[in-house]
Enzyme design. Structure first.
Site, PDB file in Angstrom:
ATOM      1  N   HIS A 142      -5.143  24.353  47.359  1.00  0.00           N
ATOM      2  CA  HIS A 142      -4.427  25.119  46.330  1.00  0.00           C
ATOM      3  C   HIS A 142      -2.916  24.938  46.458  1.00  0.00           C
ATOM      4  O   HIS A 142      -2.387  24.534  47.496  1.00  0.00           O
ATOM      5  CB  HIS A 142      -4.779  26.602  46.441  1.00  0.00           C
ATOM      6  CG  HIS A 142      -4.360  27.231  47.731  1.00  0.00           C
ATOM      7  ND1 HIS A 142      -3.070  27.658  47.984  1.00  0.00           N
ATOM      8  CD2 HIS A 142      -5.051  27.505  48.859  1.00  0.00           C
ATOM      9  CE1 HIS A 142      -2.994  28.160  49.196  1.00  0.00           C
ATOM     10  NE2 HIS A 142      -4.185  28.077  49.763  1.00  0.00           N
ATOM     11  N   THR A 173       1.711  29.611  47.653  1.00  0.00           N
ATOM     12  CA  THR A 173       1.857  31.037  47.395  1.00  0.00           C
ATOM     13  C   THR A 173       3.072  31.547  48.174  1.00  0.00           C
ATOM     14  O   THR A 173       3.581  30.858  49.062  1.00  0.00           O
ATOM     15  CB  THR A 173       0.609  31.821  47.852  1.00  0.00           C
ATOM     16  OG1 THR A 173       0.544  31.796  49.287  1.00  0.00           O
ATOM     17  CG2 THR A 173      -0.671  31.210  47.287  1.00  0.00           C
ATOM     18  N   HIS A 202       2.947  33.790  50.370  1.00  0.00           N
ATOM     19  CA  HIS A 202       2.491  33.893  51.761  1.00  0.00           C
ATOM     20  C   HIS A 202       2.643  32.553  52.480  1.00  0.00           C
ATOM     21  O   HIS A 202       3.048  32.520  53.642  1.00  0.00           O
ATOM     22  CB  HIS A 202       1.035  34.365  51.815  1.00  0.00           C
ATOM     23  CG  HIS A 202       0.886  35.857  51.736  1.00  0.00           C
ATOM     24  ND1 HIS A 202       1.797  36.671  51.140  1.00  0.00           N
ATOM     25  CD2 HIS A 202      -0.108  36.677  52.199  1.00  0.00           C
ATOM     26  CE1 HIS A 202       1.398  37.935  51.220  1.00  0.00           C
ATOM     27  NE2 HIS A 202       0.243  37.966  51.870  1.00  0.00           N
ATOM     28  N   ARG A 224      -6.073  31.811  43.899  1.00  0.00           N
ATOM     29  CA  ARG A 224      -5.094  30.736  44.094  1.00  0.00           C
ATOM     30  C   ARG A 224      -5.713  29.362  43.876  1.00  0.00           C
ATOM     31  O   ARG A 224      -5.003  28.424  43.489  1.00  0.00           O
ATOM     32  CB  ARG A 224      -4.420  30.838  45.457  1.00  0.00           C
ATOM     33  CG  ARG A 224      -5.325  30.857  46.678  1.00  0.00           C
ATOM     34  CD  ARG A 224      -4.501  31.263  47.908  1.00  0.00           C
ATOM     35  NE  ARG A 224      -5.234  31.256  49.181  1.00  0.00           N
ATOM     36  CZ  ARG A 224      -5.853  32.319  49.682  1.00  0.00           C
ATOM     37  NH1 ARG A 224      -5.878  33.461  49.002  1.00  0.00           N
ATOM     38  NH2 ARG A 224      -6.454  32.248  50.868  1.00  0.00           N
ATOM     39  N   GLU A 275     -11.630  30.313  51.911  1.00  0.00           N
ATOM     40  CA  GLU A 275     -10.945  30.046  53.167  1.00  0.00           C
ATOM     41  C   GLU A 275     -11.657  30.773  54.305  1.00  0.00           C
ATOM     42  O   GLU A 275     -12.389  31.751  54.086  1.00  0.00           O
ATOM     43  CB  GLU A 275      -9.481  30.501  53.061  1.00  0.00           C
ATOM     44  CG  GLU A 275      -8.658  30.335  54.323  1.00  0.00           C
ATOM     45  CD  GLU A 275      -8.510  28.897  54.800  1.00  0.00           C
ATOM     46  OE1 GLU A 275      -9.549  28.262  55.093  1.00  0.00           O
ATOM     47  OE2 GLU A 275      -7.364  28.425  54.923  1.00  0.00           O
TER      48      GLU A 275
END
Length: 213
Positions: free
Chosen positions: A11, A14, A16, A61, A84
């Site tokens: 992906h 993000t 994060h 995501r 994940e």
């Protein structure tokens, strides 16, 4: 020769990712503006590929990373088996020395063969591969889908690649990855085996401006 071509991506970025915060399967983050730009760049580069199906994890995501392909009308399925790894009770926390030390020790343990060791309140690599296998069995049971796109996550992708190439889980860290990177893999139905084409390809992102210093 009957063959399936797999485009496997991680992906896009993000917040994060940018801030070094562990996400895992328990934190359902969205792409930031740079991640969205990465997704657009990937679509621009590969919109000509005649994908028969798109597969993503259940986390948004991954869906956002291929949304343009979905919007173009390509059939799409999401599977929790592609999520994940669960990094457990430390997911979503700001980086700190204690957590980072824990993760370093955990990954060393996995590299040394203790792949059944789970993250605290989370999953082990062996558990992740166990849930990935039924999804791949389903995908391979559909030879009419000759070209597919799979969007998933960094650690889960490393684990999946060891599954596809019949390698021990201790080999997973040899598969490098970055946000919106591409692995290309072929599967021969006659030989019942996978062949590596290319890995961690980010050439489709090279035209993007650097997002931050």
């Amino acid at each position: 020769m009957k063959r399936k071509t797999i485009y496997l991506i991680r992906h896009g970025e993000t917040d994060h990712n940018r801030n070094g915060i562990v996400q895992g399967s328990g934190v359902d983050t969205t792409l930031n503006e740079w991640g969205k730009a990465q997704a657009e760049a990937f679509y621009d580069a590969y919109q000509h590929v005649p994908f028969d199906k798109i597969y993503t994890s259940k986390l948004q995501r991954t869906v956002q990373s291929v949304q343009n392909f979905i919007d173009s009308g390509i059939p799409w399925e999401s599977h929790a088996g592609l999520n994940e790894i669960s990094w457990g009770c430390r997911e979503g926390r700001m980086p700190n020395d204690k957590d980072q030390g824990y993760y370093r020790e955990l990954i060393v343990a996995w590299q040394n063969g203790d792949v059944d060791m789970p993250c605290e309140e989370g999953e082990s690599p062996a558990q992740v591969r166990l849930r990935q296998k039924p999804v791949m069995d389903l995908i391979l049971s559909r030879p009419q889908e000759r070209t597919i796109l799979i969007a998933m996550h960094g650690r889960a992708m490393r684990i999946l690649l060891t599954l596809l190439f019949d390698e021990p889980l201790t080999a997973m860290d040899k598969y490098e990855h970055s946000n919106l990177c591409l692995y290309r893999i072929n599967y021969s139905y006659d030989e019942q085996k996978f062949a590596f084409v290319s890995g961690n390809d980010i050439t489709h992102l090279l035209s993007l401006d650097v997002p931050y210093n």
